[in-house]
Design a protein around this motif. Structure first.
Motif, PDB file in Angstrom:
ATOM      1  N   ALA A 121      -3.938   1.528  -2.965  1.00  0.00           N
ATOM      2  CA  ALA A 121      -4.071   2.790  -2.252  1.00  0.00           C
ATOM      3  C   ALA A 121      -3.525   2.648  -0.835  1.00  0.00           C
ATOM      4  N   GLY A 122      -3.123   3.764  -0.284  1.00  0.00           N
ATOM      5  CA  GLY A 122      -2.608   3.784   1.080  1.00  0.00           C
ATOM      6  C   GLY A 122      -2.042   5.141   1.383  1.00  0.00           C
ATOM      7  N   VAL A 123      -1.459   5.282   2.536  1.00  0.00           N
ATOM      8  CA  VAL A 123      -0.855   6.550   2.918  1.00  0.00           C
ATOM      9  C   VAL A 123       0.442   6.711   2.126  1.00  0.00           C
ATOM     10  N   PRO A 124       0.554   7.722   1.257  1.00  0.00           N
ATOM     11  CA  PRO A 124       1.775   7.880   0.461  1.00  0.00           C
ATOM     12  C   PRO A 124       2.970   8.228   1.332  1.00  0.00           C
ATOM     13  N   LEU A 125       4.143   7.873   0.846  1.00  0.00           N
ATOM     14  CA  LEU A 125       5.367   8.180   1.577  1.00  0.00           C
ATOM     15  C   LEU A 125       5.615   9.679   1.585  1.00  0.00           C
ATOM     16  N   SER A 126       6.091  10.193   2.716  1.00  0.00           N
ATOM     17  CA  SER A 126       6.482  11.596   2.796  1.00  0.00           C
ATOM     18  C   SER A 126       7.779  11.784   2.021  1.00  0.00           C
ATOM     19  N   GLN A 174      10.605   8.964   1.336  1.00  0.00           N
ATOM     20  CA  GLN A 174      11.096   8.622   0.009  1.00  0.00           C
ATOM     21  C   GLN A 174      12.613   8.774  -0.066  1.00  0.00           C
ATOM     22  N   PHE A 192      -1.047   4.568  -8.136  1.00  0.00           N
ATOM     23  CA  PHE A 192      -0.776   3.587  -7.094  1.00  0.00           C
ATOM     24  C   PHE A 192      -1.545   2.317  -7.429  1.00  0.00           C
ATOM     25  N   ALA A 225       0.824  -1.206   0.000  1.00  0.00           N
ATOM     26  CA  ALA A 225       0.000   0.000   0.000  1.00  0.00           C
ATOM     27  C   ALA A 225       0.862   1.262   0.000  1.00  0.00           C
ATOM     28  N   GLY A 226       0.371   2.267  -0.733  1.00  0.00           N
ATOM     29  CA  GLY A 226       0.970   3.598  -0.678  1.00  0.00           C
ATOM     30  C   GLY A 226       2.211   3.795  -1.511  1.00  0.00           C
TER      31      GLY A 226
END
Length: 488
Positions: free
Chosen positions: A255-260, A264, A252, A216-217
């Motif tokens: 789906a999920g919380v994307p990396l800051s 990254q 994506f 996810a993400g």
């Protein structure tokens, strides 16, 4: 559906993620996939894994909300009809639809174009290739006609050339393709190289895809970087997946919380050092990200590197265990006192250089923490193309008359104790390299630099000095000039 023991772990992951992925996809734009796996060839060498690879990809993508058309062992007519229908489905899906084409099987290149081989392909003369094969460009034309925002083409099709007896078809692998805007192209190996079919029921590339797609993400670019790292590791460096992108929006698979931005940067830095045999970048990573999820792996990697570089004869055998105990305590606590305790007991020990480096980093961090003015903007030295390098008359003590402005007027002797202008590792936090001493990370003795410069001389061209350097490209050019004059 055929399920092997080797794929059971992947399928369990799919079951866990499946319901959430489908539920999310029902409210999103259409996701449409055409999956082809050709292995049962009648006139060329059959392949063991493409059908299983296609089935695994179909299951993986269905769990992510894709509507999948699966073609196992398709002939030319079937493939052409399916590609045409794929285009119609994309056009019907609208501009927000996502199209994905996956192919596993034999493929060849001719005159810079790639051709996918149906199972009934039979060829005697290279001139007939377009009559018996399916041009990969046909898929891209269908995607272009749909005008949708996101298209993905994945080719696990760089296996050995099945027509090696035809002289005109002697190119290995596939050619890199041009694609319309909004397309992500992924190859199982680099253009012109050959990929592995795999021995466990699936190819290494497709197994890595099935492992990473459910995470996810992850934006698609990062997901394929992870696939690349996994395949390189699994194949012992024999295969390096390749990709190119003209995407204009984020995508994506799950789906999920994307990396800051910081996460990254951490991922990219770890990817660059995790296979290193040099302790310096590993130490820098540990200092920059002390709470990283990779910190245990980094410590283990550092231990392996130190063990590999250690010379048993340099220290009495009976002191080794005590040295390892003390340095282990220092690594665990990260305290000045523990590193000083090690150096006090073993000033010439096998970990002495490492302990001294850690103490320097800790001291500089403490100094910055107590500084009164923390708002002053750092001076950024603008880089530019280096001027023509000096000639063989250059000596170790002679000031440079070419190179980056920051090194002009300085000699090699002075620069050895200077600070880098650019990060030595992409993504490294500035606090770990800016205003630091280059000699902390490099053994820049006159003899070592002469050896380095001689390497550039022996290369015979500018390729060896074309890459970035902490002092800029001009420094490497001057270093080569100095070595060409005998390192005076």
């Amino acid at each position: 559906m055929r399920v092997t023991i080797g794929r059971m772990a992947v399928l369990i992951t799919l079951l866990v993620w499946g319901m959430a992925g489908i539920a999310a996809a029902q409210s999103d734009a259409p996701r449409i996939a055409l999956i082809v796996g050709n292995g049962g060839y009648s006139s060329v060498t059959p392949l063991d894994n493409p059908v299983s690879d296609a089935e695994l990809m179909a299951q993986t993508l269905e769990a992510r909300g894709f509507v999948v058309t699966l073609l196992p062992d398709a002939n030319q007519v079937t493939m052409n009809r399916a590609i045409a229908q794929f285009g119609r489905d994309l056009r019907k899906g609208g501009k927000d639809a996502t199209g994905l084409f996956y192919y596993a099987g034999h493929a060849v290149q001719s005159f810079g174009s790639n051709y996918l081989l149906p199972i009934d392909a039979s060829l005697i003369n290279a001139a007939d290739l377009s009559l018996v094969a399916v041009p990969a460009q046909a898929v891209l034309r269908q995607m272009f006609s749909a005008k949708n925002k996101t298209n993905i083409v994945i080719l696990d099709a760089c296996r050995n050339n099945p027509f090696d007896d035809i002289p005109e078809l002697n190119d290995n692998g596939l050619a890199e393709m041009k694609s319309p805007t909004g397309t992500f192209l992924a190859y199982s190996t680099a253009p012109g190289a050959v990929a592995l079919d795999g021995v466990g029921g699936n190819s290494p590339f497709t197994l890595a895809l099935a492992d990473q797609i459910p995470v996810a993400g992850l934006p698609i670019e990062q997901m394929f970087k992870n696939v690349r790292v996994e395949v390189i590791e699994q194949t012992g460096g024999q295969q390096t997946p390749w990709d190119s992108s003209s995407l204009t929006n984020d995508f994506f698979f799950t789906a999920g919380v994307p990396l800051s931005a910081e996460e990254q940067a951490e991922e990219q830095l770890w990817a660059s050092v995790q296979n290193s045999t040099d302790p310096v970048p590993v130490v820098l990573f540990m200092r920059g990200y002390p709470n990283s999820k990779y910190i245990d792996e980094a410590r283990a990697l550092l231990d392996r590197i130190v063990d590999a570089e250690r010379t048993p004869a340099a220290e009495p055998v009976d002191t080794t265990a005590e040295q390892e105990r003390l340095i282990g305590l220092a690594q665990s606590s990260g305290s000045v006192a523990d590193y000083e305790a090690y150096l006090a007991a073993f000033p010439e020990g096998i970990y002495a250089e490492f302990a001294a480096f850690e103490l320097k980093i800790l001291a500089e961090k403490a100094e910055r923490a107590t500084a009164q003015d923390e708002t002053e903007e750092p001076v950024v030295v603008a880089s530019r193309a280096p001027a023509a390098p000096m000639g063989p008359e250059l000596t170790f003590l002679m000031p440079f008359t070419s190179g980056d402005p920051a090194i002009m007027g300085k000699s090699i002797e002075e620069l050895v104790t200077g600070s880098p202008l650019f990060s030595p590792i992409e993504g490294l936090p500035e606090e770990l390299w800016k205003e630091q001493n280059c000699s902390n990370c490099h053994q820049w003795t006159k003899e070592a630099l002469c050896t380095q410069g001689t390497t550039y001389v022996n290369a015979g061209n500018d390729e060896a000095v074309s890459k970035q350097h902490p002092y800029g490209g001009g420094f490497k050019l001057n270093l080569r000039a100095w070595a060409s004059g005998g390192c005076k």
